[in-house]
Design a protein around this motif. Structure first.
Motif, PDB file in Angstrom:
ATOM      1  N   THR A 182     -17.083  -4.258  10.549  1.00  0.00           N
ATOM      2  CA  THR A 182     -15.628  -4.212  10.725  1.00  0.00           C
ATOM      3  C   THR A 182     -14.914  -4.328   9.394  1.00  0.00           C
ATOM      4  O   THR A 182     -13.809  -4.828   9.312  1.00  0.00           O
ATOM      5  CB  THR A 182     -15.161  -5.361  11.650  1.00  0.00           C
ATOM      6  N   GLY A 183     -15.518  -3.875   8.341  1.00  0.00           N
ATOM      7  CA  GLY A 183     -14.891  -3.920   7.019  1.00  0.00           C
ATOM      8  C   GLY A 183     -15.855  -4.381   5.966  1.00  0.00           C
ATOM      9  O   GLY A 183     -15.824  -3.925   4.845  1.00  0.00           O
ATOM     10  N   CYS A 230     -11.343   6.306   1.053  1.00  0.00           N
ATOM     11  CA  CYS A 230     -10.444   6.165   2.210  1.00  0.00           C
ATOM     12  C   CYS A 230      -9.017   5.820   1.803  1.00  0.00           C
ATOM     13  O   CYS A 230      -8.319   5.071   2.492  1.00  0.00           O
ATOM     14  CB  CYS A 230     -10.983   5.135   3.188  1.00  0.00           C
ATOM     15  N   ALA A 283      -8.093   4.006  -0.722  1.00  0.00           N
ATOM     16  CA  ALA A 283      -7.988   2.678  -1.330  1.00  0.00           C
ATOM     17  C   ALA A 283      -8.932   2.558  -2.512  1.00  0.00           C
ATOM     18  O   ALA A 283      -9.974   3.221  -2.572  1.00  0.00           O
ATOM     19  CB  ALA A 283      -8.309   1.588  -0.305  1.00  0.00           C
ATOM     20  N   GLU A 295      -7.770  -6.120   1.044  1.00  0.00           N
ATOM     21  CA  GLU A 295      -7.658  -5.044   2.025  1.00  0.00           C
ATOM     22  C   GLU A 295      -8.158  -3.724   1.468  1.00  0.00           C
ATOM     23  O   GLU A 295      -8.871  -2.966   2.147  1.00  0.00           O
ATOM     24  CB  GLU A 295      -6.207  -4.900   2.480  1.00  0.00           C
ATOM     25  N   GLY A 296      -7.817  -3.427   0.218  1.00  0.00           N
ATOM     26  CA  GLY A 296      -8.283  -2.204  -0.405  1.00  0.00           C
ATOM     27  C   GLY A 296      -9.789  -2.169  -0.530  1.00  0.00           C
ATOM     28  O   GLY A 296     -10.425  -1.129  -0.287  1.00  0.00           O
ATOM     29  N   THR A 304     -11.384  -1.618   2.957  1.00  0.00           N
ATOM     30  CA  THR A 304     -11.148  -0.243   3.407  1.00  0.00           C
ATOM     31  C   THR A 304     -12.075   0.732   2.692  1.00  0.00           C
ATOM     32  O   THR A 304     -12.714   1.589   3.320  1.00  0.00           O
ATOM     33  CB  THR A 304      -9.681   0.157   3.160  1.00  0.00           C
ATOM     34  N   ALA A 305     -12.144   0.614   1.378  1.00  0.00           N
ATOM     35  CA  ALA A 305     -12.996   1.520   0.608  1.00  0.00           C
ATOM     36  C   ALA A 305     -14.470   1.315   0.923  1.00  0.00           C
ATOM     37  O   ALA A 305     -15.241   2.288   1.022  1.00  0.00           O
ATOM     38  CB  ALA A 305     -12.730   1.333  -0.887  1.00  0.00           C
ATOM     39  N   HIS A 354     -15.714   0.426   3.719  1.00  0.00           N
ATOM     40  CA  HIS A 354     -15.982   1.028   5.022  1.00  0.00           C
ATOM     41  C   HIS A 354     -16.351   2.499   4.860  1.00  0.00           C
ATOM     42  O   HIS A 354     -17.311   2.986   5.472  1.00  0.00           O
ATOM     43  CB  HIS A 354     -14.754   0.896   5.919  1.00  0.00           C
ATOM     44  N   GLY A 355     -15.602   3.222   4.017  1.00  0.00           N
ATOM     45  CA  GLY A 355     -15.881   4.634   3.827  1.00  0.00           C
ATOM     46  C   GLY A 355     -17.267   4.895   3.280  1.00  0.00           C
ATOM     47  O   GLY A 355     -17.952   5.840   3.703  1.00  0.00           O
ATOM     48  N   CYS A 359     -11.223  11.668   2.035  1.00  0.00           N
ATOM     49  CA  CYS A 359      -9.828  12.010   2.325  1.00  0.00           C
ATOM     50  C   CYS A 359      -9.579  13.481   2.001  1.00  0.00           C
ATOM     51  O   CYS A 359     -10.338  14.104   1.257  1.00  0.00           O
ATOM     52  CB  CYS A 359      -8.876  11.150   1.485  1.00  0.00           C
TER      53      CYS A 359
END
Length: 421
Positions: A8-9, A99, A101, A108-109, A112-113, A115-116, A311
């Motif tokens: 989840t991240g 993604c 970020a 958060e950045g 997010t990154a 995760h990608g 992206c």
């Protein structure tokens, strides 16, 4: 086995136990797989995972039955790979984001990154931080350090700057480039608090060789790159303790027959791990093949991926600089300089096999064992709970399952199944 702890991240230390019928079982298995890692190809392989670690492997059906009984593995905790390829999880030691970020964008950045990259098989990653004012770089180092205890997929930081040659700065802010003076090195080491894995440095800058020696003494791996170093300076940098070349061929002197530059010094030194951005854009395929043949077992595929990875084309940022991505290629708006990549290690491995014609074990090695070895993560260490880079007993349970086109289908990191949807 259908219900695991799900990504989840970022993976947390408590995520390694897969859930089966509402209960948590620390032990599970994969059977009937084709294992490919740096040691070669082994069909009819099985793997048993206990918690975060691979505890047994083999090829004999009888031995698998015995091992399942020994480890009390229920039938529903056995995954039949049906002959699919399994490899170690990919390890990227040089990437900046994904993604939308960047790893410089705070917690958060970072998540997010990550995760990608994670859902495409990069189970472990060193977070590369772009050149910024020193106060900002120190704050970003502290953020990465703060996440590592609960997110073992984050291996630490890589500073790409600020000690770069102005003429070879690439997409780095020229206003932030400085010499690696002892006081600045001390500030960065203090901010990282043991989490700085590598730092790219132009050895020819004032205090450059001294900084390389100091960093190596503190357990950081100095990387020669973004430099104007000639052949002799590169050799001096390696003798001082530099052990990585940052994205070879990019942001450095090329090879000339009377001015060999840093690349021949790197190729002839067996101590050095060589980063390569295998996207066919940063380095053309014939040169990639030449490098892979010239330095076997020393090539580490890296992505140098920036925020636009995963992206569409468009406008993005790299630090404070504006970037335009067109046809998947990132360039600075100001001067057209290449601004990182949109590459994934999944694609780098596919390219090595299908476009460059390299054997699968060599391609996998460049994305697994070689980057692990570059940072000393192929053996017991204080950074990870188990060594990385092989599918072998005692190694971390970072496992990828691939289809025939080497698309990553299933991902496990630190024993936890990752939701790739």
């Amino acid at each position: 086995m259908s219900d695991y702890a799900v990504y989840t991240g970022a993976i947390t230390q408590s995520d390694h136990q897969p859930a089966i019928d509402g209960q948590h079982h620390a032990v599970w298995a994969i059977s009937n797989a084709t294992r490919i890692d740096a040691r070669g190809i082994q069909p009819h392989t099985w793997v048993i995972v206990d918690g975060t670690t691979i505890v047994a492997t083999g090829t004999s059906t009888a031995a698998f039955t015995s091992a399942c009984a020994c480890y009390h593995i229920p039938e529903q905790a056995i995954i039949n790979a049906q002959g699919s390829t399994i490899t170690p999880g990919y390890i990227d030691i040089h990437a900046h984001g994904a993604c939308g970020a960047s790893f410089d964008d705070g917690v958060e950045g970072i998540l997010t990154a990550r995760h990608g990259h994670m859902i495409h098989g990069t189970t472990r990653q060193v977070l590369s931080l772009i050149t910024n004012p020193i106060d900002t770089m120190c704050a970003n180092l502290q953020t990465v350090h703060s996440l590592m205890a609960q997110h073992p997929d984050i291996l630490g930081s890589h500073l790409e700057g600020p000690f770069l040659a102005f003429a070879r700065k690439g997409a780095h802010d020229p206003n932030c480039l400085i010499d690696p003076t002892p006081d600045v090195i001390a500030r960065l080491l203090d901010a990282a608090n043991g989490s700085l894995r590598q730092i790219t440095i132009a050895a020819e800058r004032e205090h450059g060789l001294e900084a390389i020696r100091t960093l190596a003494q503190h357990g950081v791996v100095p990387a020669l790159g973004h430099c104007d170093a000639d052949y002799d300076m590169a050799k001096r940098a390696y003798d001082a303790g530099a052990r990585i070349m940052t994205h070879m061929f990019n942001a450095m002197n090329g090879i000339a027959h009377r001015e060999p530059g840093p690349i021949p010094a790197t190729l002839e030194d067996p101590r050095i791990t060589i980063e390569l951005i295998n996207d066919g854009f940063h380095v053309a395929n014939p040169v990639l093949r030449m490098a892979l043949a010239a330095a076997p077992h020393r090539i580490a595929f890296v992505t140098d991926a920036m925020a636009a990875t995963c992206c569409p084309d468009g406008a993005y940022k790299l630090g404070a600089l504006d970037v335009r991505v067109q046809d998947g290629h990132a360039r600075l708006v100001s001067n057209g300089a290449i601004a990182g990549s949109t590459l994934l290690l999944e694609v780098a491995v596919q390219r090595a096999i299908f476009e460059l014609g390299f054997a699968a074990p060599l391609a996998v090695e460049a994305a697994t064992l070689t980057p692990a070895r570059a940072l000393g993560l192929d053996r017991a260490n204080a950074i990870t709970t188990a060594p990385l880079g092989l599918l072998a007993p005692g190694y971390a349970a970072d496992i990828l399952m691939q289809d025939e086109q080497w698309q990553v289908q299933r991902v496990w990191c630190n024993g936890a199944k990752i939701d790739t949807q």
